[in-house]
Design a protein around this motif. Structure first.
Motif, PDB file in Angstrom:
ATOM      1  N   CYS A 161       1.426  56.956 -51.029  1.00 41.55           N
ATOM      2  CA  CYS A 161       0.494  57.938 -51.569  1.00 41.55           C
ATOM      3  C   CYS A 161      -0.430  57.332 -52.638  1.00 41.55           C
ATOM      4  O   CYS A 161      -1.659  57.372 -52.515  1.00 41.55           O
ATOM      5  CB  CYS A 161       1.303  59.103 -52.152  1.00 41.55           C
ATOM      6  SG  CYS A 161       0.326  60.485 -52.740  1.00 41.55           S
ATOM      7  N   HIS A 162       0.161  56.725 -53.656  1.00 35.19           N
ATOM      8  CA  HIS A 162      -0.631  56.253 -54.793  1.00 35.19           C
ATOM      9  C   HIS A 162      -1.361  54.943 -54.549  1.00 35.19           C
ATOM     10  O   HIS A 162      -2.170  54.532 -55.383  1.00 35.19           O
ATOM     11  CB  HIS A 162       0.252  56.136 -56.031  1.00 35.19           C
ATOM     12  CG  HIS A 162       0.691  57.456 -56.585  1.00 35.19           C
ATOM     13  ND1 HIS A 162      -0.201  58.470 -56.877  1.00 35.19           N
ATOM     14  CD2 HIS A 162       1.930  57.944 -56.874  1.00 35.19           C
ATOM     15  CE1 HIS A 162       0.472  59.521 -57.335  1.00 35.19           C
ATOM     16  NE2 HIS A 162       1.747  59.237 -57.336  1.00 35.19           N
ATOM     17  N   ILE A 163      -1.114  54.303 -53.423  1.00 35.84           N
ATOM     18  CA  ILE A 163      -1.862  53.081 -53.139  1.00 35.84           C
ATOM     19  C   ILE A 163      -3.359  53.382 -53.071  1.00 35.84           C
ATOM     20  O   ILE A 163      -4.199  52.540 -53.404  1.00 35.84           O
ATOM     21  CB  ILE A 163      -1.346  52.413 -51.849  1.00 35.84           C
ATOM     22  CG1 ILE A 163      -1.819  50.953 -51.788  1.00 35.84           C
ATOM     23  CG2 ILE A 163      -1.750  53.208 -50.609  1.00 35.84           C
ATOM     24  CD1 ILE A 163      -1.075  50.122 -50.778  1.00 35.84           C
ATOM     25  N   HIS A 164      -3.728  54.617 -52.685  1.00 34.52           N
ATOM     26  CA  HIS A 164      -5.129  55.024 -52.715  1.00 34.52           C
ATOM     27  C   HIS A 164      -5.645  55.053 -54.153  1.00 34.52           C
ATOM     28  O   HIS A 164      -6.788  54.659 -54.424  1.00 34.52           O
ATOM     29  CB  HIS A 164      -5.300  56.403 -52.085  1.00 34.52           C
ATOM     30  CG  HIS A 164      -5.261  56.405 -50.601  1.00 34.52           C
ATOM     31  ND1 HIS A 164      -6.302  55.938 -49.827  1.00 34.52           N
ATOM     32  CD2 HIS A 164      -4.307  56.819 -49.724  1.00 34.52           C
ATOM     33  CE1 HIS A 164      -6.007  56.070 -48.545  1.00 34.52           C
ATOM     34  NE2 HIS A 164      -4.799  56.601 -48.457  1.00 34.52           N
ATOM     35  N   ASP A 165      -4.822  55.536 -55.079  1.00 33.52           N
ATOM     36  CA  ASP A 165      -5.218  55.557 -56.487  1.00 33.52           C
ATOM     37  C   ASP A 165      -5.392  54.140 -57.019  1.00 33.52           C
ATOM     38  O   ASP A 165      -6.335  53.857 -57.770  1.00 33.52           O
ATOM     39  CB  ASP A 165      -4.156  56.287 -57.319  1.00 33.52           C
ATOM     40  CG  ASP A 165      -4.034  57.750 -56.951  1.00 33.52           C
ATOM     41  OD1 ASP A 165      -5.006  58.498 -57.166  1.00 33.52           O
ATOM     42  OD2 ASP A 165      -2.972  58.148 -56.447  1.00 33.52           O
ATOM     43  N   PHE A 166      -4.487  53.254 -56.641  1.00 32.77           N
ATOM     44  CA  PHE A 166      -4.574  51.880 -57.126  1.00 32.77           C
ATOM     45  C   PHE A 166      -5.823  51.192 -56.587  1.00 32.77           C
ATOM     46  O   PHE A 166      -6.476  50.429 -57.302  1.00 32.77           O
ATOM     47  CB  PHE A 166      -3.312  51.109 -56.729  1.00 32.77           C
ATOM     48  CG  PHE A 166      -2.042  51.717 -57.241  1.00 32.77           C
ATOM     49  CD1 PHE A 166      -1.989  52.334 -58.477  1.00 32.77           C
ATOM     50  CD2 PHE A 166      -0.873  51.692 -56.473  1.00 32.77           C
ATOM     51  CE1 PHE A 166      -0.820  52.916 -58.955  1.00 32.77           C
ATOM     52  CE2 PHE A 166       0.305  52.251 -56.938  1.00 32.77           C
ATOM     53  CZ  PHE A 166       0.339  52.870 -58.180  1.00 32.77           C
ATOM     54  N   ASP A 167      -6.155  51.457 -55.333  1.00 29.66           N
ATOM     55  CA  ASP A 167      -7.362  50.851 -54.764  1.00 29.66           C
ATOM     56  C   ASP A 167      -8.613  51.393 -55.441  1.00 29.66           C
ATOM     57  O   ASP A 167      -9.499  50.623 -55.821  1.00 29.66           O
ATOM     58  CB  ASP A 167      -7.438  51.107 -53.265  1.00 29.66           C
ATOM     59  CG  ASP A 167      -8.734  50.560 -52.671  1.00 29.66           C
ATOM     60  OD1 ASP A 167      -8.848  49.322 -52.557  1.00 29.66           O
ATOM     61  OD2 ASP A 167      -9.633  51.361 -52.356  1.00 29.66           O
ATOM     62  N   ILE A 168      -8.693  52.703 -55.596  1.00 29.32           N
ATOM     63  CA  ILE A 168      -9.909  53.280 -56.169  1.00 29.32           C
ATOM     64  C   ILE A 168     -10.033  52.926 -57.639  1.00 29.32           C
ATOM     65  O   ILE A 168     -11.158  52.790 -58.173  1.00 29.32           O
ATOM     66  CB  ILE A 168      -9.962  54.808 -55.948  1.00 29.32           C
ATOM     67  CG1 ILE A 168     -11.424  55.304 -55.975  1.00 29.32           C
ATOM     68  CG2 ILE A 168      -9.119  55.564 -56.958  1.00 29.32           C
ATOM     69  CD1 ILE A 168     -12.279  54.770 -54.863  1.00 29.32           C
ATOM     70  N   LEU A 169      -8.932  52.759 -58.338  1.00 28.54           N
ATOM     71  CA  LEU A 169      -8.970  52.331 -59.738  1.00 28.54           C
ATOM     72  C   LEU A 169      -9.613  50.955 -59.847  1.00 28.54           C
ATOM     73  O   LEU A 169     -10.479  50.720 -60.707  1.00 28.54           O
ATOM     74  CB  LEU A 169      -7.552  52.311 -60.314  1.00 28.54           C
ATOM     75  CG  LEU A 169      -7.402  51.814 -61.753  1.00 28.54           C
ATOM     76  CD1 LEU A 169      -8.166  52.717 -62.715  1.00 28.54           C
ATOM     77  CD2 LEU A 169      -5.920  51.748 -62.138  1.00 28.54           C
ATOM     78  N   ARG A 170      -9.213  50.030 -58.982  1.00 28.32           N
ATOM     79  CA  ARG A 170      -9.802  48.691 -58.978  1.00 28.32           C
ATOM     80  C   ARG A 170     -11.285  48.755 -58.608  1.00 28.32           C
ATOM     81  O   ARG A 170     -12.118  48.086 -59.209  1.00 28.32           O
ATOM     82  CB  ARG A 170      -9.079  47.774 -57.979  1.00 28.32           C
ATOM     83  CG  ARG A 170      -7.646  47.486 -58.277  1.00 28.32           C
ATOM     84  CD  ARG A 170      -7.065  46.547 -57.223  1.00 28.32           C
ATOM     85  NE  ARG A 170      -7.767  45.262 -57.187  1.00 28.32           N
ATOM     86  CZ  ARG A 170      -8.571  44.873 -56.184  1.00 28.32           C
ATOM     87  NH1 ARG A 170      -8.771  45.647 -55.130  1.00 28.32           N
ATOM     88  NH2 ARG A 170      -9.163  43.685 -56.230  1.00 28.32           N
ATOM     89  N   TRP A 171     -11.598  49.558 -57.587  1.00 30.55           N
ATOM     90  CA  TRP A 171     -12.965  49.593 -57.061  1.00 30.55           C
ATOM     91  C   TRP A 171     -13.940  50.225 -58.047  1.00 30.55           C
ATOM     92  O   TRP A 171     -15.051  49.722 -58.247  1.00 30.55           O
ATOM     93  CB  TRP A 171     -12.972  50.349 -55.737  1.00 30.55           C
ATOM     94  CG  TRP A 171     -14.280  50.324 -55.027  1.00 30.55           C
ATOM     95  CD1 TRP A 171     -14.831  49.271 -54.344  1.00 30.55           C
ATOM     96  CD2 TRP A 171     -15.213  51.405 -54.913  1.00 30.55           C
ATOM     97  NE1 TRP A 171     -16.048  49.635 -53.822  1.00 30.55           N
ATOM     98  CE2 TRP A 171     -16.306  50.936 -54.146  1.00 30.55           C
ATOM     99  CE3 TRP A 171     -15.218  52.725 -55.377  1.00 30.55           C
ATOM    100  CZ2 TRP A 171     -17.401  51.749 -53.847  1.00 30.55           C
ATOM    101  CZ3 TRP A 171     -16.306  53.531 -55.079  1.00 30.55           C
ATOM    102  CH2 TRP A 171     -17.380  53.039 -54.325  1.00 30.55           C
TER     103      TRP A 171
END
Length: 323
Positions: A161-171
């Protein structure tokens, strides 16, 4: 352009409908041939080998992603694959090496990068409208939990679930996560705890420039599907995902003017279409992959660190899980 689609689950059928409107020819495939035939008939597509195409979209279960991506790379077929590129760090590294050796075009599906709100927030930060970024807050909350049988195969809430948050945080920030301190709780069905997972999550992430980010998640957000990102700096603050359908009411009287988002597909419908268009452009040689396997690996490293932090009850530096 002849486009192949492998896997006709919920997101696969959605992608099929999108592709039917933009591809010259659509070829679909699924382990359930009758399902493939039904979808093909409905969308004027054909059933066949999805790798015998100018590009392929992979929407199969996570455990099959690495093999499918490697096959596409070896055949020289540009590939879009729903996240993750592979279920483990080791397999993701192997896929990344295959991509780099073959020079294949591969796009991993992190659709939030194509959502207008997240893009606007990124632009506001990059343009200086927010000033110096001091804090970020991320929320991903599902209205209802997945089936019990899915959880043991999901990789846990941070990877699934939170891998999307981690990606968008970096991006959005353009920075890397340095340290994660994560925790979780079980407030619902027992099958989460039985699988070693949690249904409620929280984390503090420290970026490599010292910016602090906080994260919250839930599998039981009964008000509706809630995904947001808040960024606050020395000159301004922005929120992505705060609108008329956000399942949130104010104690001071503000009430959203639309029905709450029921699920991720409805919330990010436009982003999914934009994402697929970007992939097809890359497949035609009109641009680079907007989300590479190395990007997916970076997000996975943060998820690994978060999961380790939750299990060991301590802050974990991302370099501890990097290979």
């Amino acid at each position: 352009m002849r486009v192949g689609l492998l896997g006709l689950g919920r997101i696969g059928v959605f992608h099929a409908a999108t592709l039917a409107g933009v591809a010259d020819e659509l070829v679909v495939s699924d382990v359930d041939r009758s399902r493939a035939e039904e979808v093909a008939a409905r969308l004027s597509a054909t059933v066949g080998d999805p790798f015998d195409a100018d590009a392929v979209v992979i929407a199969t279960p996570t455990t099959t992603h690495a093999e499918a991506l490697e096959r596409a790379c070896e055949l020289g077929v540009p590939a879009f694959c729903e996240k993750p590129a592979a279920p483990t760090v080791e397999e993701t590294l192997r896929v990344a090496e295959t991509v780099e050796r073959t020079g294949a075009v591969v796009h991993i599906g992190f659709q939030r990068r194509f959502d207008a709100g997240y893009l606007a927030a990124r632009d506001a930060l990059r343009s200086g409208d927010l000033g110096v970024l001091h804090r970020v807050h991320l929320i991903t909350a599902d209205p209802a939990p997945p089936p019990a049988g899915y959880i043991p195969l999901s990789g846990g809430i941070f990877r699934d679930c939170h891998i999307h948050d981690f990606d968008i945080l970096r991006w959005v920030t353009g920075r890397e996560v340095d340290t994660v301190y994560a925790t979780g709780a079980n407030r619902g069905e027992e099958y989460f705890a039985e699988a070693g997972d949690v249904d409620t999550s929280a984390a503090i992430l420290t970026m490599d420039d010292g910016t602090l980010a906080t994260l919250q998640g839930s599998r039981y957000n009964g008000a509706g599907y809630d995904v947001r990102m808040e960024l606050a700096g020395t000159r301004g603050a922005w929120a992505a995902g705060l609108g008329g359908r956000t399942p949130l009411r104010s104690a001071e009287g503000f009430t959203p003017d639309g029905d709450p988002w029921p699920d991720f597909q409805a919330r990010f419908e436009e982003a999914y279409v934009t994402e697929m268009t970007a992939f097809l452009e890359a497949a035609r040689g009109e641009g680079e992959s907007p989300c590479t396997v190395r990007d997916a690996l970076a997000a996975l490293y943060v998820a690994e660190a978060a999961d380790l932090s939750r299990r060991t009850d301590r802050p974990v530096r991302v370099v501890e899980v990097t290979k």
